[in-house]
Design a protein around this motif. Structure first.
Motif, PDB file in Angstrom:
ATOM      1  N   LYS A  38       0.823  -1.211   0.000  1.00  0.00           N
ATOM      2  CA  LYS A  38       0.000   0.000   0.000  1.00  0.00           C
ATOM      3  C   LYS A  38       0.860   1.266   0.000  1.00  0.00           C
ATOM      4  N   ASN A  39       1.976   1.240   0.731  1.00  0.00           N
ATOM      5  CA  ASN A  39       2.797   2.439   0.861  1.00  0.00           C
ATOM      6  C   ASN A  39       3.961   2.478  -0.119  1.00  0.00           C
ATOM      7  N   ALA A  40       3.885   1.613  -1.113  1.00  0.00           N
ATOM      8  CA  ALA A  40       4.797   1.669  -2.262  1.00  0.00           C
ATOM      9  C   ALA A  40       6.241   1.311  -1.935  1.00  0.00           C
ATOM     10  N   CYS A  41       6.508   0.720  -0.787  1.00  0.00           N
ATOM     11  CA  CYS A  41       7.881   0.295  -0.481  1.00  0.00           C
ATOM     12  C   CYS A  41       8.379  -0.651  -1.577  1.00  0.00           C
ATOM     13  N   TYR A  42       7.456  -1.522  -2.032  1.00  0.00           N
ATOM     14  CA  TYR A  42       7.847  -2.540  -3.018  1.00  0.00           C
ATOM     15  C   TYR A  42       8.331  -1.927  -4.321  1.00  0.00           C
ATOM     16  N   GLN A  43       7.868  -0.721  -4.630  1.00  0.00           N
ATOM     17  CA  GLN A  43       8.234  -0.136  -5.923  1.00  0.00           C
ATOM     18  C   GLN A  43       9.741   0.068  -6.028  1.00  0.00           C
ATOM     19  N   CYS A  44      10.385   0.374  -4.941  1.00  0.00           N
ATOM     20  CA  CYS A  44      11.838   0.561  -4.965  1.00  0.00           C
ATOM     21  C   CYS A  44      12.583  -0.644  -4.408  1.00  0.00           C
ATOM     22  N   HIS A  45      11.967  -1.321  -3.442  1.00  0.00           N
ATOM     23  CA  HIS A  45      12.697  -2.394  -2.754  1.00  0.00           C
ATOM     24  C   HIS A  45      12.376  -3.782  -3.282  1.00  0.00           C
ATOM     25  N   LEU A  53      17.438  -1.428  -8.571  1.00  0.00           N
ATOM     26  CA  LEU A  53      18.112  -0.198  -8.966  1.00  0.00           C
ATOM     27  C   LEU A  53      17.729   0.945  -8.037  1.00  0.00           C
ATOM     28  N   ALA A  54      16.467   0.952  -7.601  1.00  0.00           N
ATOM     29  CA  ALA A  54      15.981   2.120  -6.868  1.00  0.00           C
ATOM     30  C   ALA A  54      16.106   2.004  -5.355  1.00  0.00           C
ATOM     31  N   GLY A  55      16.242   0.811  -4.829  1.00  0.00           N
ATOM     32  CA  GLY A  55      16.253   0.699  -3.362  1.00  0.00           C
ATOM     33  C   GLY A  55      17.141  -0.415  -2.860  1.00  0.00           C
ATOM     34  N   ALA A  56      17.534  -0.291  -1.619  1.00  0.00           N
ATOM     35  CA  ALA A  56      18.430  -1.270  -1.000  1.00  0.00           C
ATOM     36  C   ALA A  56      17.683  -2.580  -0.754  1.00  0.00           C
ATOM     37  N   TYR A  71      15.146   4.849  10.526  1.00  0.00           N
ATOM     38  CA  TYR A  71      15.600   5.079   9.150  1.00  0.00           C
ATOM     39  C   TYR A  71      14.438   5.532   8.261  1.00  0.00           C
ATOM     40  N   VAL A  72      13.328   4.831   8.367  1.00  0.00           N
ATOM     41  CA  VAL A  72      12.188   5.132   7.493  1.00  0.00           C
ATOM     42  C   VAL A  72      11.627   6.533   7.801  1.00  0.00           C
ATOM     43  N   ARG A  73      11.692   6.915   9.037  1.00  0.00           N
ATOM     44  CA  ARG A  73      11.240   8.261   9.412  1.00  0.00           C
ATOM     45  C   ARG A  73      12.194   9.334   8.904  1.00  0.00           C
ATOM     46  N   PRO A  75      15.269   9.021   6.410  1.00  0.00           N
ATOM     47  CA  PRO A  75      16.227   8.283   5.588  1.00  0.00           C
ATOM     48  C   PRO A  75      17.410   9.147   5.137  1.00  0.00           C
ATOM     49  N   ALA A  76      18.441   8.465   4.654  1.00  0.00           N
ATOM     50  CA  ALA A  76      19.608   9.170   4.126  1.00  0.00           C
ATOM     51  C   ALA A  76      19.150  10.085   2.992  1.00  0.00           C
ATOM     52  N   PRO A  77      19.709  11.292   2.931  1.00  0.00           N
ATOM     53  CA  PRO A  77      19.286  12.238   1.900  1.00  0.00           C
ATOM     54  C   PRO A  77      19.526  11.684   0.498  1.00  0.00           C
ATOM     55  N   GLY A  79      17.933   9.414  -1.020  1.00  0.00           N
ATOM     56  CA  GLY A  79      17.486   8.033  -1.189  1.00  0.00           C
ATOM     57  C   GLY A  79      15.980   7.961  -1.311  1.00  0.00           C
ATOM     58  N   MET A  80      15.348   7.559  -0.246  1.00  0.00           N
ATOM     59  CA  MET A  80      13.893   7.387  -0.285  1.00  0.00           C
ATOM     60  C   MET A  80      13.180   8.545   0.408  1.00  0.00           C
ATOM     61  N   PRO A  81      11.874   8.665   0.135  1.00  0.00           N
ATOM     62  CA  PRO A  81      11.136   9.716   0.828  1.00  0.00           C
ATOM     63  C   PRO A  81      10.957   9.352   2.297  1.00  0.00           C
ATOM     64  N   PRO A  82      10.926  10.337   3.191  1.00  0.00           N
ATOM     65  CA  PRO A  82      10.667  10.019   4.598  1.00  0.00           C
ATOM     66  C   PRO A  82       9.188   9.668   4.790  1.00  0.00           C
ATOM     67  N   TYR A  83       8.932   8.704   5.643  1.00  0.00           N
ATOM     68  CA  TYR A  83       7.551   8.365   6.007  1.00  0.00           C
ATOM     69  C   TYR A  83       7.353   8.818   7.444  1.00  0.00           C
ATOM     70  N   ARG A  84       6.691   9.940   7.619  1.00  0.00           N
ATOM     71  CA  ARG A  84       6.482  10.485   8.956  1.00  0.00           C
ATOM     72  C   ARG A  84       5.374   9.721   9.685  1.00  0.00           C
TER      73      ARG A  84
HETATM   74  C1  HEC Z   1      11.345   5.978  -4.128  1.00  0.00           C
HETATM   75  C2  HEC Z   1      11.996   4.744  -3.788  1.00  0.00           C
HETATM   76  C3  HEC Z   1      11.809   4.192  -2.380  1.00  0.00           C
HETATM   77  C4  HEC Z   1      10.626   3.946  -1.701  1.00  0.00           C
HETATM   78  C5  HEC Z   1       9.200   4.202  -2.168  1.00  0.00           C
HETATM   79  C6  HEC Z   1      11.002   3.364  -0.437  1.00  0.00           C
HETATM   80  N1  HEC Z   1      12.363   3.272  -0.344  1.00  0.00           N
HETATM   81 FE1  HEC Z   1      13.437   2.545   1.241  1.00  0.00          FE
HETATM   82  N2  HEC Z   1      15.199   3.049   0.309  1.00  0.00           N
HETATM   83  C7  HEC Z   1      15.297   3.577  -0.959  1.00  0.00           C
HETATM   84  C8  HEC Z   1      16.698   3.802  -1.267  1.00  0.00           C
HETATM   85  C9  HEC Z   1      17.247   4.383  -2.570  1.00  0.00           C
HETATM   86  C10 HEC Z   1      17.425   3.377  -0.129  1.00  0.00           C
HETATM   87  C11 HEC Z   1      18.949   3.379   0.060  1.00  0.00           C
HETATM   88  C12 HEC Z   1      19.425   4.754   0.433  1.00  0.00           C
HETATM   89  C13 HEC Z   1      20.923   4.795   0.690  1.00  0.00           C
HETATM   90  O1  HEC Z   1      21.526   3.748   0.963  1.00  0.00           O
HETATM   91  O2  HEC Z   1      21.467   5.907   0.614  1.00  0.00           O
HETATM   92  C14 HEC Z   1      16.448   2.910   0.838  1.00  0.00           C
HETATM   93  C15 HEC Z   1      16.779   2.407   2.075  1.00  0.00           C
HETATM   94  C16 HEC Z   1      15.865   1.850   2.960  1.00  0.00           C
HETATM   95  C17 HEC Z   1      16.213   1.245   4.225  1.00  0.00           C
HETATM   96  C18 HEC Z   1      17.623   1.113   4.795  1.00  0.00           C
HETATM   97  C19 HEC Z   1      18.209  -0.191   4.351  1.00  0.00           C
HETATM   98  C20 HEC Z   1      19.552  -0.463   4.992  1.00  0.00           C
HETATM   99  O3  HEC Z   1      19.766  -1.618   5.370  1.00  0.00           O
HETATM  100  O4  HEC Z   1      20.348   0.467   5.095  1.00  0.00           O
HETATM  101  C21 HEC Z   1      15.058   0.830   4.797  1.00  0.00           C
HETATM  102  C22 HEC Z   1      14.909   0.108   6.135  1.00  0.00           C
HETATM  103  C23 HEC Z   1      13.979   1.163   3.895  1.00  0.00           C
HETATM  104  N3  HEC Z   1      14.512   1.783   2.791  1.00  0.00           N
HETATM  105  C24 HEC Z   1      12.642   0.871   4.113  1.00  0.00           C
HETATM  106  C25 HEC Z   1      11.591   1.315   3.321  1.00  0.00           C
HETATM  107  C26 HEC Z   1      10.178   1.117   3.652  1.00  0.00           C
HETATM  108  C27 HEC Z   1       9.663   0.358   4.857  1.00  0.00           C
HETATM  109  C28 HEC Z   1       9.471   1.716   2.653  1.00  0.00           C
HETATM  110  C29 HEC Z   1       7.955   1.877   2.571  1.00  0.00           C
HETATM  111  C30 HEC Z   1       7.291   2.381   3.766  1.00  0.00           C
HETATM  112  C31 HEC Z   1      10.426   2.276   1.700  1.00  0.00           C
HETATM  113  N4  HEC Z   1      11.688   2.002   2.138  1.00  0.00           N
HETATM  114  C32 HEC Z   1      10.099   2.957   0.539  1.00  0.00           C
HETATM  115  C33 HEC Z   1      14.248   3.848  -1.829  1.00  0.00           C
HETATM  116  C34 HEC Z   1      12.890   3.759  -1.511  1.00  0.00           C
END
Ligand code: HEC
Length: 115
Positions: A38-45, A53-56, A71-73, A75-77, A79-84
């Motif tokens: 639902k929150n699109a985590c799968y789209q990148c991860h 390519l898009a997520g770790a 981290y999710v609240r 995240p590293a600049p 990378g991914m959007p923050p989820y507040r």
């Molecule tokens: C738009 C793409 C995108 C979405 C959507 C996204 N992520 Fe990410 N996420 C990333 C990227 C890119 C990184 C790696 C950033 C870096 O290493 O600098 C990351 C890193 C992470 C990490 C850290 C992994 C590690 O071991 O260091 C976690 C945990 C994580 N994401 C969880 C989530 C969750 C949970 C969601 C959904 C609620 C989510 N992400 C949605 C792109 C995304």
């Protein structure tokens, strides 16, 4: 070197302060799976948390629940959007973490047949 160590320590301190009281919620993996979609985590991860390519890679994460939420609240600049907390509650993130913990390890490279 010294500066980066400092940054890491600051980050860790910030993360600890931010997630005070959120550690060790009991997560519901089924609900976590729903939220992961639902929150699109799968789209990148990836659907299996395999990363891409898009997520770790998230499967077999070494992050503890509190560090995961932090981290999710915040995240590293770049990378991914923050989820507040307004978007996903601590309980919902605990559910997602529980789901991620159920994801299997990828097969060993040597066991993957070459087509
Ligand atoms: C738009 C793409 C995108 C979405 C959507 C996204 N992520 Fe990410 N996420 C990333 C990227 C890119 C990184 C790696 C950033 C870096 O290493 O600098 C990351 C890193 C992470 C990490 C850290 C992994 C590690 O071991 O260091 C976690 C945990 C994580 N994401 C969880 C989530 C969750 C949970 C969601 C959904 C609620 C989510 N992400 C949605 C792109 C995304």
């Amino acid at each position: 070197m010294r500066r980066s160590l400092c940054a890491v320590l600051l980050l860790a301190a910030g993360a600890a302060a931010q997630t005070k009281g959120t550690a060790n919620l009991t997560g519901n993996a089924d609900n976590g799976k729903r939220l992961f979609l639902k929150n699109a985590c799968y789209q990148c991860h990836g659907l299996a948390g395999q990363g891409g390519l898009a997520g770790a890679r998230l499967a077999q994460t070494k992050l503890a629940q509190a560090a995961f939420v932090a981290y999710v609240r915040n995240p590293a600049p770049g990378g991914m959007p923050p989820y507040r907390a307004k978007v996903m509650s601590d309980q919902e993130l605990a559910d997602v973490w529980a789901f991620i913990k159920t994801l299997p390890e990828p097969p060993a490279v040597a066991s993957v047949p070459i087509p």
